[in-house]
Design an enzyme around this catalytic site. Structure first.
Site: not given
Ligand code: ADP
Length: 156
Positions: A16, A40, A89, A127
């Site tokens: 992120h 959830k 990704r 995550s």
């Molecule tokens: P969501 O539930 O909206 O997918 P996330 O926190 O999982 O929330 O992800 C938010 C954004 O960040 C999404 O666009 C996701 O693809 C991106 N993202 C998550 N992890 C990574 C990573 N390792 N590298 C690049 N983008 C990421």
């Protein structure tokens, strides 16, 4: 120009942060927006996620951290932003992101979604994986900022 980077950030990872830094090089100002969403079993509350994100972005100029409820495009409009940033990704992200971006375009044609690819080393990081490693007692310090690793440990 102001862009919105929405997500769950449960928890924030170096992936992120990589996207945040890339977005800032293009847009100058970025709101990292934590969705009060439907997951959830979050590991951290929205308040905790906001606190963590504020701590880890404190030294990055141009970043604001906020939470939002309801439709993302409504939030973006309220904030006066017409760019949404998402990370992309591997192939696995594509279908969901494609669907979201085109749906958002349908309901708010003035808002554009922009996808940024992280550095290769983070392109397998999620995550969900962090939560799994941590739940099994593994060391996540290579993947998340210290504050996240500490708070995960404190959760037991
Ligand atoms: P969501 O539930 O909206 O997918 P996330 O926190 O999982 O929330 O992800 C938010 C954004 O960040 C999404 O666009 C996701 O693809 C991106 N993202 C998550 N992890 C990574 C990573 N390792 N590298 C690049 N983008 C990421």
């Amino acid at each position: 120009m102001l862009a919105i980077y929405p997500g769950s950030f449960d928890p924030v990872t170096y992936g992120h942060i990589d996207v945040i830094e890339r977005a800032l090089r293009i847009f100058g100002r970025l709101v990292v927006a934590v969705a009060h969403n439907l997951e959830k079993t979050p590991i951290f509350t929205v308040e905790e996620r906001l606190k963590i994100l504020r701590a880890v972005t404190r030294e990055i100029p141009g970043v604001e951290v906020d939470g939002f409820e309801g439709l993302l495009v409504d939030y973006a409009r309220r904030r006066g932003a017409n760019v949404i940033v998402r990370g992309l990704r591997a192939l696995s992200d594509f279908e969901y992101e494609f669907q979201m971006a085109l749906t958002n375009r349908k309901i708010a044609g003035d808002i554009e979604t922009v996808f940024l690819m992280p550095s290769e080393q983070y392109s397998y990081l999620s995550s969900r994986i962090i939560k799994e490693i941590s739940a099994l007692g593994g060391d996540v310090s290579a993947f998340v900022p210290d504050i996240v690793a500490r708070m995960l440990k404190a959760q037991g």
